[in-house]
Motif scaffolding. Structure first.
Motif, PDB file in Angstrom:
ATOM      1  N   LYS A  97      -5.494   6.863   3.593  1.00 45.44           N
ATOM      2  CA  LYS A  97      -5.783   7.422   4.918  1.00 45.44           C
ATOM      3  C   LYS A  97      -6.971   6.728   5.587  1.00 45.44           C
ATOM      4  O   LYS A  97      -7.158   6.834   6.798  1.00 45.44           O
ATOM      5  CB  LYS A  97      -6.042   8.924   4.817  1.00 45.44           C
ATOM      6  CG  LYS A  97      -4.802   9.734   4.450  1.00 45.44           C
ATOM      7  CD  LYS A  97      -5.055  11.219   4.543  1.00 45.44           C
ATOM      8  CE  LYS A  97      -3.825  12.012   4.137  1.00 45.44           C
ATOM      9  NZ  LYS A  97      -2.661  11.740   5.003  1.00 45.44           N
ATOM     10  N   SER A  98      -7.772   6.016   4.789  1.00 50.02           N
ATOM     11  CA  SER A  98      -8.931   5.312   5.345  1.00 50.02           C
ATOM     12  C   SER A  98      -8.570   3.894   5.792  1.00 50.02           C
ATOM     13  O   SER A  98      -9.436   3.149   6.259  1.00 50.02           O
ATOM     14  CB  SER A  98     -10.056   5.247   4.310  1.00 50.02           C
ATOM     15  OG  SER A  98      -9.659   4.478   3.182  1.00 50.02           O
ATOM     16  N   ASN A 100      -7.300   0.686   7.871  1.00 51.60           N
ATOM     17  CA  ASN A 100      -7.380   0.287   9.276  1.00 51.60           C
ATOM     18  C   ASN A 100      -6.029   0.530   9.947  1.00 51.60           C
ATOM     19  O   ASN A 100      -4.994   0.151   9.405  1.00 51.60           O
ATOM     20  CB  ASN A 100      -7.745  -1.204   9.361  1.00 51.60           C
ATOM     21  CG  ASN A 100      -8.049  -1.644  10.781  1.00 51.60           C
ATOM     22  OD1 ASN A 100      -7.348  -1.294  11.726  1.00 51.60           O
ATOM     23  ND2 ASN A 100      -9.106  -2.427  10.933  1.00 51.60           N
ATOM     24  N   PRO A 101      -6.003   1.173  11.116  1.00 51.54           N
ATOM     25  CA  PRO A 101      -4.738   1.441  11.813  1.00 51.54           C
ATOM     26  C   PRO A 101      -3.916   0.187  12.073  1.00 51.54           C
ATOM     27  O   PRO A 101      -2.699   0.269  12.269  1.00 51.54           O
ATOM     28  CB  PRO A 101      -5.182   2.090  13.130  1.00 51.54           C
ATOM     29  CG  PRO A 101      -6.519   2.679  12.832  1.00 51.54           C
ATOM     30  CD  PRO A 101      -7.157   1.742  11.852  1.00 51.54           C
ATOM     31  N   GLY A 132       0.031   0.503  11.208  1.00 51.53           N
ATOM     32  CA  GLY A 132      -0.194   1.945  11.271  1.00 51.53           C
ATOM     33  C   GLY A 132       0.670   2.769  10.343  1.00 51.53           C
ATOM     34  O   GLY A 132       1.000   3.918  10.658  1.00 51.53           O
ATOM     35  N   TYR A 168      -0.014   3.342   6.967  1.00 50.32           N
ATOM     36  CA  TYR A 168      -0.696   3.820   5.757  1.00 50.32           C
ATOM     37  C   TYR A 168      -1.192   5.257   5.856  1.00 50.32           C
ATOM     38  O   TYR A 168      -1.195   5.988   4.861  1.00 50.32           O
ATOM     39  CB  TYR A 168      -1.862   2.891   5.411  1.00 50.32           C
ATOM     40  CG  TYR A 168      -1.414   1.533   4.926  1.00 50.32           C
ATOM     41  CD1 TYR A 168      -1.052   1.333   3.598  1.00 50.32           C
ATOM     42  CD2 TYR A 168      -1.319   0.452   5.804  1.00 50.32           C
ATOM     43  CE1 TYR A 168      -0.633   0.085   3.152  1.00 50.32           C
ATOM     44  CE2 TYR A 168      -0.897  -0.794   5.373  1.00 50.32           C
ATOM     45  CZ  TYR A 168      -0.551  -0.972   4.044  1.00 50.32           C
ATOM     46  OH  TYR A 168      -0.115  -2.201   3.604  1.00 50.32           O
ATOM     47  N   GLU A 169      -1.595   5.672   7.030  1.00 48.03           N
ATOM     48  CA  GLU A 169      -2.159   7.018   7.179  1.00 48.03           C
ATOM     49  C   GLU A 169      -1.147   8.105   6.806  1.00 48.03           C
ATOM     50  O   GLU A 169      -1.501   9.134   6.241  1.00 48.03           O
ATOM     51  CB  GLU A 169      -2.635   7.233   8.620  1.00 48.03           C
ATOM     52  CG  GLU A 169      -3.340   8.572   8.810  1.00 48.03           C
ATOM     53  CD  GLU A 169      -3.874   8.754  10.219  1.00 48.03           C
ATOM     54  OE1 GLU A 169      -4.488   9.800  10.481  1.00 48.03           O
ATOM     55  OE2 GLU A 169      -3.692   7.837  11.046  1.00 48.03           O
TER      56      GLU A 169
END
Length: 334
Positions: free
Chosen positions: A267-268, A270-271, A282, A284-285
């Motif tokens: 969640k940390s 980079n987007p 985007g 991974y979050e």
């Protein structure tokens, strides 16, 4: 019986069970009919009868298709896959919950049935959810096939690719993989005496030449073959996670690809960080830990799992040590 009628009967039957949304077949067919009629009216020859005009393909930029049919279909697909994911997630949380976590779920209102989870209820709901996914996958296929037949085109197949990139293709849902793993696991546990839907009789974990895959042959020729080899370490996925794009990796491999530590987690990331396979950003979050799949692989490949566990344990300890040393230096102003 035509699939449209079969599908409508299915929706009426499941309204009392899952209460999940479905496609409005009649409305979609009406839009297609209007598109065909509008196009024919534009190509009548003088006062000639419309019946004398052959059905032709609508133009590349059709106001009916571009402005009504595809947006409406995309919206319905999004609603269906969203509800499916939510219900599947809740069901698997109940199945895996124990102790304080189970009480917490009950307090949040997710545990509507008895606190002592009735596995027969969970199994039945899991069966219904997978059947729901299959029926809607077939529905999309039928709708787009109808579109291409009317328009003499391949725009329906092009739309399917767009739906996959928007993550609204239900067969790509990681929760479907989890539900299948859930049912395979039940065959091997104390709950194997519970009634398992015949839909899962052809679902299995296949290992060919050391390469594992989750395979499932379901009704109406719907087949799933999910590769369980991590494309980063080129080994069987360990502690598997699915990124938002649907690709599955080892958790530590995914952290490495996202340039984050296991302490900070995905969640940390980079987007702008991209999936190593499809290069989509985007993703991974919203990564999902595939716990049922992890249990299945652990049971099926015990020697490999233990060896990998020992290797990763040392790496995790090292990363945690480096993280806290870094935090301590930052706190001390060094």
């Amino acid at each position: 019986m035509k699939f449209c009628k079969k599908y409508e009967e299915y929706l009426r039957g499941q309204e009392k069970k899952l209460k999940l949304p479905g496609f409005q077949f009649k409305r979609l067919k009406k839009i297609l009919k209007n598109c065909s009629r509008d196009f024919q009216s534009q190509h009548r020859h003088g006062d000639g009868d419309c019946s004398s005009v052959a059905v032709q393909s609508c133009p590349d930029h059709c106001s009916v298709c571009d402005g009504t049919f595809f947006p409406f279909l995309l919206k319905e697909m999004s609603g269906i896959v969203g509800c499916f994911n939510q219900r599947a997630q809740e069901l698997l949380e109940l199945h895996l919950a124990s102790g304080f976590r189970k009480y917490l779920l009950w307090f949040k209102g997710k545990l509507e049935r008895k606190l002592e989870s009735d596995h027969s209820v969970l199994i039945q709901e899991g069966n219904e959810l997978v059947n729901y996914a299959m029926m809607n996958a077939i529905a999309v296929r039928k709708i787009l096939k109808k579109y291409d037949k009317i328009h003499y085109s391949k725009q329906g197949q092009t739309f399917k690719s767009k739906a996959q990139s928007n993550h609204v293709e239900i067969l790509q849902s990681p929760w479907l993989s989890e539900l299948i793993a859930f049912h395979i696991n039940l065959k091997e546990t104390k709950h194997k005496s519970e009634r398992i839907s015949s839909a899962f009789e052809k679902c299995s974990l296949a290992i060919t030449d050391g390469s594992p895959s989750l395979t499932c042959e379901l009704f109406d020729s719907v087949k799933l073959d999910i590769d369980l080899t991590c494309s980063i370490c080129l080994d069987t996925v360990f502690d598997p996670v699915s990124l938002a794009c649907g690709h599955i990796f080892c958790y530590m491999c995914a952290c490495s690809a996202a340039s984050v530590t296991i302490v900070n987690g995905l969640k940390s990331a980079n987007p702008k960080a991209k999936c190593p396979l499809c290069r989509e950003a985007g993703v991974y979050e919203g990564a999902i830990h595939l716990e049922e799949l992890s249990i299945l692989l652990h049971r099926s490949c015990p020697e490999y799992w233990e060896k990998r566990l020992q290797t990763e344990r040392a790496e995790r300890v090292q990363q945690a040590k480096e993280h806290w040393e870094s935090m301590s230096r930052a706190f001390m102003g060094v």
